[in-house]
Motif scaffolding. Structure first.
Motif, PDB file in Angstrom:
ATOM      1  N   ASN A 233       0.849  -1.187   0.000  1.00 36.81           N
ATOM      2  CA  ASN A 233       0.000   0.000   0.000  1.00 36.81           C
ATOM      3  C   ASN A 233       0.891   1.247   0.000  1.00 36.81           C
ATOM      4  O   ASN A 233       1.674   1.465   0.931  1.00 36.81           O
ATOM      5  CB  ASN A 233      -0.903  -0.010   1.228  1.00 36.81           C
ATOM      6  N   LEU A 234       0.808   2.034  -1.076  1.00 36.43           N
ATOM      7  CA  LEU A 234       1.584   3.260  -1.218  1.00 36.43           C
ATOM      8  C   LEU A 234       0.638   4.440  -1.136  1.00 36.43           C
ATOM      9  O   LEU A 234      -0.345   4.517  -1.871  1.00 36.43           O
ATOM     10  CB  LEU A 234       2.312   3.279  -2.559  1.00 36.43           C
ATOM     11  N   LYS A 235       0.939   5.352  -0.233  1.00 41.23           N
ATOM     12  CA  LYS A 235       0.061   6.495  -0.018  1.00 41.23           C
ATOM     13  C   LYS A 235       0.894   7.764   0.104  1.00 41.23           C
ATOM     14  O   LYS A 235       1.744   7.875   0.990  1.00 41.23           O
ATOM     15  CB  LYS A 235      -0.773   6.284   1.252  1.00 41.23           C
ATOM     16  N   ALA A 272     -10.901  -6.569  -3.013  1.00 41.19           N
ATOM     17  CA  ALA A 272      -9.626  -6.167  -2.421  1.00 41.19           C
ATOM     18  C   ALA A 272      -9.554  -4.647  -2.285  1.00 41.19           C
ATOM     19  O   ALA A 272      -9.068  -4.130  -1.274  1.00 41.19           O
ATOM     20  CB  ALA A 272      -8.473  -6.672  -3.289  1.00 41.19           C
ATOM     21  N   GLN A 273     -10.073  -3.922  -3.276  1.00 40.24           N
ATOM     22  CA  GLN A 273     -10.058  -2.458  -3.199  1.00 40.24           C
ATOM     23  C   GLN A 273     -10.897  -1.965  -2.027  1.00 40.24           C
ATOM     24  O   GLN A 273     -10.504  -1.057  -1.292  1.00 40.24           O
ATOM     25  CB  GLN A 273     -10.567  -1.852  -4.510  1.00 40.24           C
ATOM     26  N   GLN A 274     -12.055  -2.570  -1.846  1.00 36.62           N
ATOM     27  CA  GLN A 274     -12.941  -2.172  -0.746  1.00 36.62           C
ATOM     28  C   GLN A 274     -12.365  -2.569   0.603  1.00 36.62           C
ATOM     29  O   GLN A 274     -12.460  -1.811   1.577  1.00 36.62           O
ATOM     30  CB  GLN A 274     -14.318  -2.808  -0.955  1.00 36.62           C
ATOM     31  N   THR A 275     -11.735  -3.726   0.666  1.00 36.24           N
ATOM     32  CA  THR A 275     -11.173  -4.207   1.932  1.00 36.24           C
ATOM     33  C   THR A 275     -10.027  -3.322   2.410  1.00 36.24           C
ATOM     34  O   THR A 275      -9.955  -2.957   3.589  1.00 36.24           O
ATOM     35  CB  THR A 275     -10.679  -5.653   1.783  1.00 36.24           C
ATOM     36  N   PHE A 276      -9.140  -2.963   1.504  1.00 34.37           N
ATOM     37  CA  PHE A 276      -7.953  -2.198   1.888  1.00 34.37           C
ATOM     38  C   PHE A 276      -8.164  -0.691   1.768  1.00 34.37           C
ATOM     39  O   PHE A 276      -7.253   0.085   2.066  1.00 34.37           O
ATOM     40  CB  PHE A 276      -6.753  -2.622   1.037  1.00 34.37           C
ATOM     41  N   MET A 277      -9.349  -0.271   1.323  1.00 37.43           N
ATOM     42  CA  MET A 277      -9.737   1.140   1.271  1.00 37.43           C
ATOM     43  C   MET A 277      -8.708   2.001   0.547  1.00 37.43           C
ATOM     44  O   MET A 277      -8.124   2.920   1.109  1.00 37.43           O
ATOM     45  CB  MET A 277      -9.990   1.662   2.690  1.00 37.43           C
ATOM     46  N   VAL A 278      -8.485   1.646  -0.715  1.00 39.12           N
ATOM     47  CA  VAL A 278      -7.549   2.385  -1.554  1.00 39.12           C
ATOM     48  C   VAL A 278      -8.288   2.935  -2.774  1.00 39.12           C
ATOM     49  O   VAL A 278      -9.380   2.475  -3.110  1.00 39.12           O
ATOM     50  CB  VAL A 278      -6.369   1.493  -2.006  1.00 39.12           C
ATOM     51  N   GLU A 279      -7.683   3.927  -3.417  1.00 34.78           N
ATOM     52  CA  GLU A 279      -8.295   4.511  -4.614  1.00 34.78           C
ATOM     53  C   GLU A 279      -8.175   3.573  -5.807  1.00 34.78           C
ATOM     54  O   GLU A 279      -9.116   3.397  -6.579  1.00 34.78           O
ATOM     55  CB  GLU A 279      -7.626   5.851  -4.935  1.00 34.78           C
ATOM     56  N   ASN A 280      -6.982   2.994  -5.962  1.00 38.45           N
ATOM     57  CA  ASN A 280      -6.719   2.114  -7.098  1.00 38.45           C
ATOM     58  C   ASN A 280      -5.997   0.869  -6.618  1.00 38.45           C
ATOM     59  O   ASN A 280      -5.266   0.912  -5.616  1.00 38.45           O
ATOM     60  CB  ASN A 280      -5.846   2.812  -8.151  1.00 38.45           C
ATOM     61  N   ILE A 281      -6.187  -0.207  -7.344  1.00 45.62           N
ATOM     62  CA  ILE A 281      -5.453  -1.425  -7.054  1.00 45.62           C
ATOM     63  C   ILE A 281      -4.879  -1.972  -8.348  1.00 45.62           C
ATOM     64  O   ILE A 281      -5.559  -2.053  -9.373  1.00 45.62           O
ATOM     65  CB  ILE A 281      -6.351  -2.472  -6.347  1.00 45.62           C
TER      66      ILE A 281
END
Length: 519
Positions: A233-235, A272-281
């Motif tokens: 996860n890169l933020k 996976a996108q919803q689980t890890f709450m990220v904009e893009n996967i």
């Protein structure tokens, strides 16, 4: 000799690794360590598996490793420390044993032939300890001091500052021959040879330049395979243009929670996108990536033109392999059949899954050979907008690219104090003449504005899921503006771009870039 934080974390890693073989289910240990040379916390069993896969793939696939710390000065015996690591799996360090410094005497002159040093240590350790060492790492004391200094920055620096420090550490260690390995892995030679092309250019400066251009983001890169699946996860957190930082989290992706399809990709990427709450996967087949880089590192630097073209083809083939080698969520708009159909009604085929991975490299390399040539000196000038509040925005970045026989042989930064004054910067011919007197005949001048680089990065990388006909046309329109992009002498393809409408030019260009055969 070792930074206390470095020593403690490394011993924690060894302690965990030694427990894996005696525990029925190592996942239940649930221990955290830091990735060596970084402040990134990681699950210890995931790090174990990463070492088990990556070390044999890129470093050495044999058992037992020896670290030798040596002096930078010529004394009777330059050995400061000898550390033996025994391994049950190649690359997975489990135990460490401190051996006598006088086990084998070494002088500075001996470092020129590491093969001899390796054979002496191997035979001596096999005789006295019954362990066959299959690889050695020689680290100079100055290199160890740099590592210790790097670790001291962890407590009061941002992740961005630490990453820049890490890049400086790697560059200084490799270019200064502060670290050596035998047998030498391809990746080490590849990195050292690439760094030798850079003159007065720091990797940390390149990273800082690119980081300043990219927007805030929150993405997950999920690498999946039947061997190992993990996420990164890169933020990027940007409170303002000056203060920003990047958060990095690496964690295992449990196979019980996410199924893989026959191509080794996640079957439910939206979950996976919803689980890890990220904009893009971005979901990537790990085996494909490892194979690509393994083949890349085998090549000599500078790249042979034919080899470079081959890897460009492989890269484009990978890009067009959406749903085979990789996929992302949200899915790029141009991958939607309805949107592609509507665009096709305008006479434009924008099917990125049909990228002509053989025609594009042939076209680009053909243009280069025709209008630049096999041997060239190209002056690259990167400018900034005057309205930018950055204090350094008025000073362009000037880089000299030297090409011999179609291969890039040198990338030289021209510092501010060496940039020529009293030159009419509005006249490209004057710039060419002035720099040719100092650096040899300049064949071409390329001027780019940072806004163009930023737009290209956003369009084709960081906002790739939003790529559309309009975003590509925006790039083409920017290329027409002389304050944004210039090339001197002006080549016919660029003259054609300026003369035609962006829409018609793109339409013609895609006839080359997109494979018209649907199969």
């Amino acid at each position: 000799m070792f930074n206390e934080d470095l020593r403690k974390n490394w011993l924690d890693i060894l302690k965990f690794n030694s427990k894996v073989s005696i525990v029925e289910n190592p996942r239940i240990l649930d221990e955290k360590v830091r990735i060596p040379l970084t402040p990134i916390q990681i699950d210890a069993f995931l790090l174990y598996n990463l070492f088990a896969i990556l070390y044999p793939q890129f470093i050495n696939e044999q058992h037992n490793i020896l670290d030798i710390i040596v002096s930078d000065f010529d004394i009777d015996n330059i050995v400061f420390g000898v550390y033996l690591y025994k391994t049950n799996k190649p690359g997975v360090h489990e135990t460490v044993e401190l051996l006598p410094n006088d086990l084998v005497g070494i002088k500075q002159e001996n470092l020129e032939d590491i093969n001899v040093i390796f054979n002496k240590f191997q035979s001596s350790i096999l005789k006295d300890h019954g362990v066959k060492v299959n690889s050695i790492r020689i680290i100079k004391k100055r290199g160890l001091d740099l590592i210790n200094s790097h670790y001291e920055k962890f407590s009061n620096s941002t992740n961005l500052d630490i990453f820049r420090s890490f890049l400086d550490l790697i560059q200084t260690s490799l270019t200064g021959n502060l670290i050596a390995m035998y047998p030498e892995p391809n990746i080490l030679k590849f990195l050292r040879d690439n760094l030798s092309l850079l003159e007065d250019i720091r990797l940390s400066s390149i990273f800082a330049f690119i980081e300043d251009l990219i927007p805030s983001f929150n993405v997950l890169v999920a690498a999946a395979s039947n061997q190992l699946s993990f996420g990164m996860n890169l933020k990027k957190i940007e409170s303002n243009k000056i203060n920003s930082d990047i958060e990095v989290k690496i964690f295992p992706i449990e196979r019980e929670d996410y199924d893989l399809n026959s191509y080794g990709l996640l079957t439910d990427i939206k979950l996976a996108q919803q689980t890890f709450m990220v904009e893009n996967i971005y979901n990537i087949n790990l085996n494909v990536i490892l194979k690509f880089f393994s083949e890349l590192f085998e090549n000599d630097i500078p790249f042979d033109k034919g080899i470079l073209r081959l890897f460009f083809q492989k890269f484009l083939y990978g890009i067009r392999g959406h749903d085979l080698h990789w996929k992302m969520y949200p899915k790029p708009k141009t991958f939607n059949p309805l949107i592609r159909f509507l665009i096709r009604l305008l006479g434009i085929d924008l099917n990125l899954q049909k990228l002509s991975h053989w025609a594009i490299p042939d076209y680009i390399f053909g243009l280069f050979d025709t209008f630049v040539g096999l041997n060239a000196k190209i002056l690259l000038i990167i400018t900034s907008d005057k309205k930018n509040n950055d204090n350094n925005s008025q000073t362009p970045i000037t880089i000299l690219l030297e090409i011999e026989n179609g291969s890039l042989t040198k990338v030289k930064n021209i510092p501010d104090n060496q940039q020529l004054s009293g030159v009419d910067h509005e006249s490209l011919d004057s710039i060419r003449f002035a720099y040719s007197e100092r650096f040899g005949f300049i064949t071409n001048i390329l001027i780019l504005n940072k806004n163009l680089i930023e737009t290209i990065l956003n369009t084709f990388i960081f906002k790739f899921h939003k790529i559309s006909l309009f975003s590509i046309l925006k790039v083409l329109k920017m290329l027409k503006k002389p304050q944004i992009f210039q090339i001197y002498p002006e080549i016919p393809p660029y003259s054609l771009l300026k003369r035609k409408s962006s829409f018609i030019f793109l339409k013609d260009l895609l006839k080359i870039a997109i494979d018209k055969h649907i199969f």
